[in-house]
Scaffold this motif. Structure first.
Motif, mmCIF file in Angstrom:
data_model
loop_
_atom_site.group_PDB
_atom_site.id
_atom_site.type_symbol
_atom_site.label_atom_id
_atom_site.label_comp_id
_atom_site.label_asym_id
_atom_site.label_seq_id
_atom_site.Cartn_x
_atom_site.Cartn_y
_atom_site.Cartn_z
ATOM 1 N N ALA A 1 -8.845 11.969 0.319
ATOM 2 C CA ALA A 1 -8.335 11.003 -0.654
ATOM 3 C C ALA A 1 -6.886 10.654 -0.354
ATOM 4 C CB ALA A 1 -8.472 11.565 -2.068
ATOM 5 N N TYR A 2 -6.083 11.669 0.001
ATOM 6 C CA TYR A 2 -4.679 11.432 0.322
ATOM 7 C C TYR A 2 -4.551 10.568 1.572
ATOM 8 C CZ TYR A 2 0.268 12.340 1.195
ATOM 9 O OH TYR A 2 1.622 12.189 1.411
ATOM 10 N N LEU A 3 -5.389 10.835 2.585
ATOM 11 C CA LEU A 3 -5.333 10.051 3.815
ATOM 12 C C LEU A 3 -5.682 8.591 3.552
ATOM 13 C CD1 LEU A 3 -5.081 9.867 6.900
ATOM 14 C CD2 LEU A 3 -7.489 10.510 7.050
ATOM 15 N N ILE A 4 -6.722 8.351 2.760
ATOM 16 C CA ILE A 4 -7.110 6.967 2.451
ATOM 17 C C ILE A 4 -5.980 6.260 1.716
ATOM 18 C CG2 ILE A 4 -8.704 5.545 1.106
ATOM 19 C CD1 ILE A 4 -10.880 7.618 1.700
ATOM 20 N N GLU A 5 -5.364 6.945 0.757
ATOM 21 C CA GLU A 5 -4.251 6.354 0.010
ATOM 22 C C GLU A 5 -3.074 6.085 0.938
ATOM 23 O OE1 GLU A 5 -0.499 6.086 -1.910
ATOM 24 O OE2 GLU A 5 -1.113 7.901 -0.836
ATOM 25 N N LEU A 6 -2.811 7.005 1.877
ATOM 26 C CA LEU A 6 -1.722 6.832 2.837
ATOM 27 C C LEU A 6 -1.958 5.609 3.714
ATOM 28 C CD1 LEU A 6 0.760 7.849 4.470
ATOM 29 C CD2 LEU A 6 -0.833 9.289 5.777
ATOM 30 N N LEU A 7 -3.168 5.450 4.218
ATOM 31 C CA LEU A 7 -3.486 4.297 5.072
ATOM 32 C C LEU A 7 -3.378 2.995 4.293
ATOM 33 C CD1 LEU A 7 -6.561 5.787 6.974
ATOM 34 C CD2 LEU A 7 -4.257 5.444 7.880
ATOM 35 N N ASP A 8 -3.779 3.021 3.027
ATOM 36 C CA ASP A 8 -3.672 1.829 2.188
ATOM 37 C C ASP A 8 -2.210 1.476 1.950
ATOM 38 O OD1 ASP A 8 -4.469 -0.301 0.644
ATOM 39 O OD2 ASP A 8 -4.829 0.889 -1.163
ATOM 40 N N ARG A 9 -1.403 2.489 1.712
ATOM 41 C CA ARG A 9 0.017 2.263 1.405
ATOM 42 C C ARG A 9 0.796 1.796 2.626
ATOM 43 N NH1 ARG A 9 3.374 6.735 1.331
ATOM 44 N NH2 ARG A 9 1.532 8.007 0.902
ATOM 45 N N LYS A 10 0.496 2.361 3.796
ATOM 46 C CA LYS A 10 1.276 2.061 4.995
ATOM 47 C C LYS A 10 0.754 0.848 5.782
ATOM 48 C CE LYS A 10 4.206 5.527 4.744
ATOM 49 N NZ LYS A 10 5.657 5.314 4.563
ATOM 50 N N ILE A 11 -0.569 0.696 5.827
ATOM 51 C CA ILE A 11 -1.162 -0.341 6.679
ATOM 52 C C ILE A 11 -1.939 -1.363 5.854
ATOM 53 C CG2 ILE A 11 -2.558 -0.772 8.736
ATOM 54 C CD1 ILE A 11 -0.257 1.115 9.286
#
Length: 520
Positions: free
Chosen positions: A310-320
């Motif tokens: 969940a954190y990785l998906i949120e990170l990818l959404d936030r950064k890319i």
């Protein structure tokens, strides 16, 4: 009228090509989860939030039954197969480690003394992987303009995921807690040095304690004797603290931290040229103990794994931005760990000693062909014959392999013996094909012994004694983003089809040895 019609056709075609070009993701992320089981993932779903596995199942394309077209699957062979689209028979990565025929010493899949380590004494490279990968083909298609990086807890996962042409591959030094690499890849960036100096695990491990993330009453599938919560403080064992942490769910958090730093400090995903990031998580048993010994820890590990995804998906959404990302998640399959004492339950079995077996084989060959050291080495369940001696005596290697296989088949506990000649030139069957796909003439032994279920394989030079078990463990695959339609597919799918599928989405060639069709 014809000219106008042709102009309209060309305009529509060009517009379609532009639309296709625009939908190519800016970043491909392959997340390989070591030891992930589809049945565990589903059984523990009541403990999950809504933004991890449940989101993947709801919004992505999920395959709950990925199969590997070869036997003896482990982390290195699985990751190589996922990224090359071919089994060990072609890519050369037969296992985490094997016997180096030239030195007769065990070597790991990415060992390479020609290169030095960065923040490590280990020399490594992907040279033992003999075919191209998805990331290699992306580099070729963009003439080197794509950024390719890999982050993993372990060196083999990082290097095999990065491929031959990557910018960098980073893994955790098990002795120092620092992120390290190899001089094979030209880049060890300044931001990574700064991360090690300011945010490295060695500064934080004293504050990390693993306890259950949920109330004990929420965990099911516990043995009757287990009623107390676990508590592990990794800093307590000075010699093995980093090794122990890397078999816990905190390894995944460390991967996420470095991935976030990479996306923050580098140019990955910042332009319209597709970049590639290979990540690896761990979902296996803590300190490689049996499932019975750590049933609560396994369930908690999946809870924390769900949070990490969940954190990785949120990170990818936030950064890319998720619309610009293709996320592919695959499992390495599950390796069965030692079982409890079968003798207490009268389950048939016994002990199979590899070194004793090889000694008796050498005595048999000497009695048949004269004095000499015919067995050159033993590693795992493979026996390596002395090709030089056999050639000097002008003997037939094929004959000796077949006689050896017949002799070994008479041992108690042996189910089947496969000679390299049989695997390469013998008659075909589904079972033989699985073993053939696991074989590579440059790295494999002359004889592979398959032991009966219930028998414990005793390796005199290795403490990793294992009880043979043939149980099947389903491995999941997820494809998320880049316009992938949501669907749950429960029919079996060959894991080697993932590479051509990703390459098809990117509109590049599949890896150079890959013959499989895309999944969709």
């Amino acid at each position: 009228m014809k000219k106008r019609l042709l102009t309209s056709v060309f305009a529509l075609t060009f517009a379609g090509l532009q639309m296709q070009a625009q939908t190519t993701p800016k970043l491909v992320v392959t997340l390989t989860i070591d030891q992930l089981r589809a049945d565990y993932m589903e059984n523990f779903s009541a403990l999950y939030g809504e933004k991890g596995f449940k989101r993947l199942l709801r919004d992505g394309k999920a395959y709950t039954n990925a199969t590997f077209p070869f036997s003896d699957i482990d982390r290195s062979s699985a990751i190589a197969a996922i990224h090359t689209g071919v089994p060990p028979y072609l890519n050369g990565i037969i296992a985490n480690s094997w016997l180096d025929i030239t030195s007769l010493r065990p070597m790991e899949s990415v060992d390479d003394s020609r290169f030095k380590g960065s923040n490590t004494n280990e020399g490594c490279s992907p040279e033992n992987m003999l075919t191209s990968t998805m990331a290699d083909e992306l580099k070729i298609s963009t003439r080197g303009a794509s950024f390719v990086y890999a982050i993993a807890p372990y060196k083999d996962a990082a290097i095999l995921g990065a491929g031959h042409a990557a910018n960098g591959a980073f893994w955790m030094n098990e002795e120092t807690g620092k992120w390290c690499s190899t001089t094979y890849y030209k880049e060890f960036p300044l931001w990574l040095n700064q991360f090690n100096e300011r945010k490295g695990l060695d500064f934080r491990i004293k504050d990390i304690t693993w306890t259950p993330a949920r109330e004990i009453s929420e965990y099911r599938y516990l043995p009757e004797w287990r009623s107390d919560a676990f508590k592990y403080k990794f800093d307590g064992d000075k010699l093995n603290k980093y090794r122990h942490l890397l078999t816990s769910p905190y390894a995944n958090e460390e991967v996420n931290l470095l991935a976030e730093e990479l996306l923050e400090k580098s140019d990955v995903g910042k332009d319209d040229i597709t970049d590639f990031l290979s990540l690896t998580y761990y979902a296996g048993n803590y300190r490689h103990r049996s499932a019975e010994d750590c049933a609560m820890e396994i369930q908690d590990a999946y809870v924390r794994l769900d949070n990490s995804i969940a954190y990785l998906i949120e990170l990818l959404d936030r950064k890319i931005g998720l619309k610009n990302v293709l996320l592919c998640i695959a499992s390495t399959g599950y390796s069965e760990l030692p079982s409890p004492d079968n003798g207490a339950y009268n389950i048939p079995g016994g002990e199979f000693h590899m070194n004793r077996c090889s000694t008796l084989l050498n005595m048999y060959l000497m009695a048949t062909y004269g004095q000499g050291q015919y067995v050159e080495g033993v590693y795992g369940q493979q026996i390596y014959l002395n090709h030089k001696l056999i050639e000097e005596k002008q003997l037939s290697l094929t004959e000796i392999q077949e006689k050896s296989a017949d002799f070994l088949s008479q041992f108690s506990g042996v189910c089947e013996v496969y000679s390299s000649h049989r695997l390469l030139l013998g008659s075909w069957s589904p079972e033989v094909n699985l073993h053939r796909n696991s074989y590579h003439r440059k790295h494999s032994g002359d004889l592979t012994i398959e032991v009966l279920p219930g028998w414990t394989i005793i390796r005199e030079n290795n403490v990793d004694n294992r009880t043979q078990r043939y149980s099947y463990s389903p491995a999941p695959v997820f494809i998320f983003g880049a316009g992938t339609p949501a669907e749950v597919v429960r029919t079996p799918v060959n894991i080697c089809r993932l590479a051509p599928t990703i390459c098809g989405i990117l509109r590049i060639r599949a890896p150079n040895a890959c013959k499989e069709q895309a999944i969709y």
